[in-house]
Design an enzyme around this catalytic site. Structure first.
Site, PDB file in Angstrom:
ATOM      1  N   ASP A   1      39.164  91.414  46.907  1.00 52.81           N
ATOM      2  CA  ASP A   1      40.376  91.929  46.285  1.00 52.81           C
ATOM      3  C   ASP A   1      41.537  91.152  46.910  1.00 52.81           C
ATOM      4  O   ASP A   1      41.384  90.482  47.945  1.00 52.81           O
ATOM      5  CB  ASP A   1      40.525  93.440  46.498  1.00 52.81           C
ATOM      6  CG  ASP A   1      41.546  94.040  45.521  1.00 52.81           C
ATOM      7  OD1 ASP A   1      42.276  93.272  44.870  1.00 52.81           O
ATOM      8  OD2 ASP A   1      41.618  95.269  45.429  1.00 52.81           O
TER       9      ASP A   1
HETATM   10  C1  BGC Z   1      44.159  95.180  42.993  1.00 55.12           C
HETATM   11  C2  BGC Z   1      43.089  94.563  42.113  1.00 55.12           C
HETATM   12  C3  BGC Z   1      43.687  93.458  41.277  1.00 55.12           C
HETATM   13  C4  BGC Z   1      44.335  92.444  42.192  1.00 55.12           C
HETATM   14  C5  BGC Z   1      44.947  91.271  41.459  1.00 55.12           C
HETATM   15  C6  BGC Z   1      44.951  94.134  43.772  1.00 55.12           C
HETATM   16  O1  BGC Z   1      46.080  94.694  44.339  1.00 55.12           O
HETATM   17  O2  BGC Z   1      43.577  96.105  43.868  1.00 55.12           O
HETATM   18  O3  BGC Z   1      42.505  95.549  41.317  1.00 55.12           O
HETATM   19  O4  BGC Z   1      42.725  92.886  40.467  1.00 55.12           O
HETATM   20  O5  BGC Z   1      45.352  93.074  42.937  1.00 55.12           O
HETATM   21  O6  BGC Z   1      46.100  91.626  40.802  1.00 55.12           O
END
Ligand code: BGC
Length: 785
Positions: free
Chosen positions: A272
Site C-alpha cells: 500500500d
Molecule cells: C490506500 C490504498 C490506495 C493507495 C493509492 C492508500 O492510501 O490505502 O487503498 O490504493 O493509497 O492511492
C-alpha cells in the site's frame, strides 16, 4: 562498457519487436542484462509528488502519463521496459478530471460503493459493473486498477467499510472475484487489497492486529483466498498494519508460505502507498514492488543486494513477477487508448446496478412503491439536496456530476416545494462557506492540523432546523414526506460513535415530520444515504418506510427514485448485521472508539504496545465476527445479516439436499407470490454437528444466489453447491483444516434469522494439513461459545 553496448543493441532489437504483433518479452534475458541498480529501481515506484522523497529523478512521472493516477512503475528505457500506470479505485477510476492547458475533461463514472455492490448478492451484476470500470481504466490509459478493497467489516465504525463488502468472508470473496473478473476481462489488471488485517483506519500504519491463527484463516484471509482462486487478480496489495508483530509487507510467512505455496498465487504483490518500513525485508518476504517509492528504499535494497543480506535469487524472483505483470498490460502492447470511454452508457449501468443493492428495511402497509397518485413530495434533510455518491480518500471518484434526490424526483416528474429547496440550498451554502473560512483560519494558525483536516472527509452540515409551522403547512400540501439522513466517511479516520447515532437535530426533524404528516394521514419515508451501518432500533418504528440507499454513485438520485416510484423493485440484502446498540458489537471492546486524538501517520518500523486499540488491537471476538457472534450468542439485532424486503413476497418450497461425491447440492423452489415482479436472494447456511461443544458458530453462510426477475406467480428452482471442504474449520493445535464427521444441517434462508427450510446430510470427516504460520505474538483472551 561492453555489456552496455550489447544491451543497447538488444534494446533496439526489443524496440523493433515491440512494434511487431507478438511482442514477446524474454524475461531471463532481461534479468541477465539488469544491473543491481536497475533491479532496485524497477522494484520501487516513481515517487510521489509533494512527499519530497525520490527514487531518482522520476518524481512527477505519473503526472505525465495519467494525471491523478496513484503511481507508476519505474521505466527502464534502455531495456525497453515502459512505465505502467496504477490507479484507484473501488467505485471507479480515480484520475484528475482536468489537465493544465487542455480543454478536454477526463471525468470518470462514479459507480456505487463496494458495500452496495455486495448488497446486490449478484455476482453477474458485479462482474458487469467491473467490466464497465475496467473499460474506463483501459480507455484512460491506466494498466492496473487498485481495487477491489475487500477487508472484513469487523466493526461498523471502520471509516473505510464503504469500500469493502461484508462481515462474511464468502460474500466478500465472491463479490471480489466477480469484480476482478469483470475488470480484468478488459485486459487490464486489479489489485485485491488490503492484504490483510487492515480493519481500522486509526493508526493503520503502525497498528499491530493481534489475531488468532484460526480467525486469520477462517475470517480475514478467507475472502482473499476465494478471490485469488476464482479470479486470479494480476496483483495483490499488502496492508499498512502489522499482524501479530510483523508488517504484512515484510512477512514471508504470509507472502510466500500462504499466498504462494499454499494458494499457488503467481501474480505480483505491491505495498500500500508508503506501507512497511524495511525495504530489503520486503524484498526478502516477496513483496515484489514498493509503491509509490520513498526515501531510503533504493539505497537499502542496493546495499542489501551488494552485501548479500538480500539474495539475488530473491530479488530476481520479485523482478520476474514485475516483468510478468508489465508484459500483460495495455502499455506493453502499445494500446492506443481513446481517452473517451462511453460515459453515457456507463451512467446507465451505474443507475440500474445501484437499484439492485438498495435494501428495503421497513415498508409498513406497502408504503412503497409510492402510490401512482402521489405527485407532490416534501423533501427533507440536507443530504436530499446534496446527495453523497461515495466515500472519501482513494475510494473517491472524480465524477462530472451527482444526481441528488431532488433531481431524481424532478427527473421523474414529481412536484417539490421550491421554498423548501431554497431554504436547504442557502443553508448548505452558508455552512460550506463557514467551513472554508474556518479552514483558512486554521491554515494560518496551524498548517499541520490544516493539512490533516484536508485529508479527512469534509464534515456534512449539521441537520437544518425547520419550524413546526412550516412542516405542518407542508403536510397539508404534500402527498408524502421523504427525509434523507446522510453519512460520509473515508480514509485515515474511523467513524465516531456520534456518527453511528442520529444527531438530536436529525431526531428532531424526524419527530416533527412524522407527527405533522401522520396527523393528516400522510406517510413518511426515510432514506439512508450512508456508507456504513447506523443506529436504527430507537427510531425505526416512526416512519412508514426506510430504504437504505447506501452511497449509490453519481446517478444516486435517479436510482433511488426508480426504487421509490416502483420502476425498480429493491432486491438488496444486508451484508452485515445492524446491531441494536453499538456496544452490542463484540469488537467494540477492542476498537479505537472515538480516538480522534490518536491519528498517527508515520511508520517507525517498531511494534508498539502502548495505547490499546491504537498501537495494537486484540481481536478477542476471534471468529465471532458479525452474525457469527450475534446468532451464536443470541444477541438481539436491529436488522440481521442477509435481511432485506421486497415489493413482492416469495415462497420457498420443496427444498432438497443431495450428495454427489464431495459436493452437496441444495435446491429450493422460489415462487413470487405477490403482485410485482422481483428477485430474491437465497442464502444457504450450514450448521456443524455439536457446534457449541466444538466452539463453532451456530451457522455459517456457505453459498448464495439471486434469482432472475420473477414475474408475479412465476417460479424458479435455485440450486446451491457446497463442497465438503468448505465445511472445514481451522484446527490450530494440528495446523490443519478439519471437517468434523457427522450430521450437518443445511439451512435454506432469506436472512440469517429467517430460515425457510432445514435439511440435513451426513458428512465424512477429513483433514488438510497446512503450515503453522502467523502465530500471535501475545496471549489473547478469546471469546468461546
Ligand atoms: C490506500 C490504498 C490506495 C493507495 C493509492 C492508500 O492510501 O490505502 O487503498 O490504493 O493509497 O492511492
Amino acid at each position: 562498457m561492453k555489456v552496455r553496448t550489447l544491451l543497447l543493441l538488444t534494446t533496439a532489437a526489443m524496440m523493433a519487436a515491440a512494434c511487431s504483433q507478438t511482442k514477446q518479452m524474454d524475461k531471463e534475458e532481461l534479468l541477465s542484462q539488469m544491473s543491481i541498480e536497475d533491479k532496485a529501481h524497477l522494484a520501487i515506484g516513481t515517487g510521489m509528488a509533494g512527499l519530497g522523497n525520490t527514487n531518482s529523478p522520476t518524481i512527477g512521472a505519473t503526472k505525465k502519463l495519467v494525471p491523478g493516477a496513484a503511481g507508476t512503475t519505474y521505466p527502464l528505457d534502455s531495456l525497453g521496459i515502459p512505465s505502467i500506470v496504477l490507479s484507484d479505485g473501488p467505485a471507479g477510476l480515480r484520475i484528475d478530471p482536468k489537465r493544465e492547458g487542455d480543454k478536454n475533461t477526463y471525468y470518470c463514472t462514479h459507480f456505487p460503493i463496494g458495500t452496495l455492490l455486495a448488497s446486490t448478492w449478484d455476482q453477474q451484476l458485479v462482474e458487469e459493473v467491473g467490466k464497465a470500470i475496467g473499460n474506463e481504466v483501459k480507455e484512460y490509459g491506466a494498466d492496473v486498477l487498485l481495487a477491489p478493497g475487500m477487508n472484513i467489516h469487523r466493526n461498523p465504525l471502520n471509516g473505510r467499510n464503504f469500500e469493502y463488502y461484508s462481515e462474511d468472508p464468502v460474500v466478500a470473496g465472491l463479490t471480489a472475484a466477480a469484480y476482478v473478473n469483470g475488470v480484468q476481462s478488459n485486459g487490464v489488471g486489479t489489485s485485491v487489497k488490503h492484504f490483510f488485517g487492515n480493519n481500522q483506519e486509526t493508526n493503520r500504519i503502525n497498528n499491530d492486529a493481534h489475531i488468532s491463527q484460526r480467525a486469520i484463516r477462517e475470517i480475514y484471509l478467507k475472502p482473499f483466498e476465494i478471490a485469488i482462486k476464482k479470479s486470479n487478480p494480476w496483483t495483490v496489495m499488502t496492508s499498512y498494519n502489522h499482524v501479530n508483530g510483523k508488517y504484512t509487507s515484510e512477512d514471508k510467512e504470509l507472502l510466500q508460505t500462504i499466498l504462494r505455496d499454499e494458494w499457488g498465487y503467481k501474480g505480483m504483490v505491491m505495498t500500500d502507498w508508503l506501507g512497511g518500513f524495511d525495504a530489503a525485508q520486503q524484498m526478502r518476504a516477496g513483496n515484489d514492488m514498493l509503491q509509490p517509492g520513498k526515501a531510503g528504499q533504493f539505497e537499502s535494497i542496493v546495499k542489501a543486494l551488494s552485501d548479500g543480506s538480500l539474495k539475488m535469487e530473491d530479488m530476481d524472483r520479485n523482478i520476474g513477477r514485475i516483468l510478468d505483470l508489465i508484459q500483460k498490460t495495455p502499455k506493453w502492447a502499445g494500446y492506443k487508448y481513446s481517452n473517451k470511454p462511453d460515459l453515457k452508457a456507463h451512467a446507465k449501468i451505474t443507475r440500474q446496478s445501484a437499484t439492485e443493492g438498495m435494501v428495503l428495511l421497513e415498508n409498513k402497509q406497502n408504503t412503497l412503491p409510492l402510490d401512482k397518485n402521489i405527485k407532490n413530495v416534501g423533501i427533507y434533510g440536507c443530504t436530499s439536496y446534496q446527495f453523497i455518491a461515495g466515500g472519501t480518500g482513494s475510494g473517491n471518484v472524480n465524477h462530472a456530476y451527482v444526481v441528488s434526490l431532488l433531481d431524481g424526483f424532478k427527473n421523474a416528474g414529481y412536484n417539490y416545494d421550491a421554498d423548501l429547496q431554497k431554504k436547504y440550498e442557502d443553508y448548505i451554502k452558508v455552512s460550506a462557506e463557514k467551513y472554508e473560512a474556518d479552514m483558512k483560519a486554521m491554515e494560518k494558525k496551524d498548517p499541520g492540523k490544516y493539512m490533516l483536516a484536508r485529508f479527512l472527509p469534509t464534515p456534512l452540515p449539521a441537520e437544518m432546523t425547520i419550524d413546526e409551522a412550516k412542516i405542518k403547512a407542508d403536510a397539508q400540501k404534500q402527498d408524502v414526506a421523504v427525509i434523507t439522513f446522510g453519512r460520509l466517511s473515508g480514509e485515515f479516520v474511523d467513524r465516531f460513535t456520534n456518527d453511528f447515532e442520529l444527531s438530536s437535530a436529525e431526531k428532531d426533524l424526524l419527530n416533527k415530520v412524522c407527527e405533522a404528516y401522520h396527523a393528516v394521514g400522510k406517510k413518511v419515508v426515510v432514506l439512508l444515504n450512508i456508507g456504513g451501518v447506523i443506529e436504527t432500533a430507537s427510531w425505526k418504528n416512526q416512519p412508514d418506510a426506510i430504504l437504505c440507499a447506501w452511497q449509490a454513485g453519481q446517478e444516486g438520485g435517479n436510482s433511488v427514485v426508480d426504487v421509490l416510484s416502483g420502476k425498480a423493485n429493491p432486491s438488496g440484502k444486508l451484508t452485515m448485521t445492524w446491531p441494536v446498540k453499538y456496544t452490542d458489537v463484540y469488537s467494540s471492546k477492542n476498537f479505537p472508539v472515538d480516538q480522534a486524538a490518536n491519528l498517527k501517520f508515520v511508520a517507525d518500523g517498531k511494534v508498539h504496545r502502548d495505547v490499546k486499540n491504537v498501537d495494537y488491537t486484540d481481536y478477542e471476538e476471534d471468529i465471532y465476527v458479525g452474525y457469527r457472534y450475534f446468532d451464536s450468542f443470541n444477541v438481539p439485532v436491529s436488522y440481521p445479516f442477509g435481511y432485506g424486503l421486497s415489493y413482492t413476497n416469495f415462497e420457498y418450497s420443496n427444498a432438497k439436499v443431495s450428495q454427489k461425491g464431495d459436493e452437496y447440492n441444495v435446491s429450493v423452489e422460489i415462487k413470487n407470490t405477490g403482485k410485482t415482479a422481483g428477485k430474491e436472494v437465497v442464502e444457504l447456511y450450514v450448521a456443524a454437528p455439536n457446534s457449541k461443544e466444538n466452539n463453532k458458530p451456530v451457522k455459517e453462510l456457505k453459498a448464495y444466489a439471486k434469482t432472475a426477475l420473477l414475474n408475479a406467480g412465476e417460479k424458479a428452482v435455485v440450486t446451491l453447491t457446497v463442497k465438503a471442504s468448505d465445511l472445514a474449520s481451522y484446527d490450530e493445535d494440528n495446523s490443519q483444516w478439519k471437517v468434523d464427521e457427522g450430521e450437518y444441517q443445511f439451512l435454506v434462508a432469506a436472512s440469517s434469522r429467517d430460515i425457510k427450510a432445514t435439511l440435513s446430510a451426513k458428512v465424512e470427516g477429513a483433514v488438510e494439513k497446512v503450515n503453522d504460520v502467523l502465530k500471535p505474538n501475545v496471549k489473547l483472551n478469546l471469546l468461546r461459545r
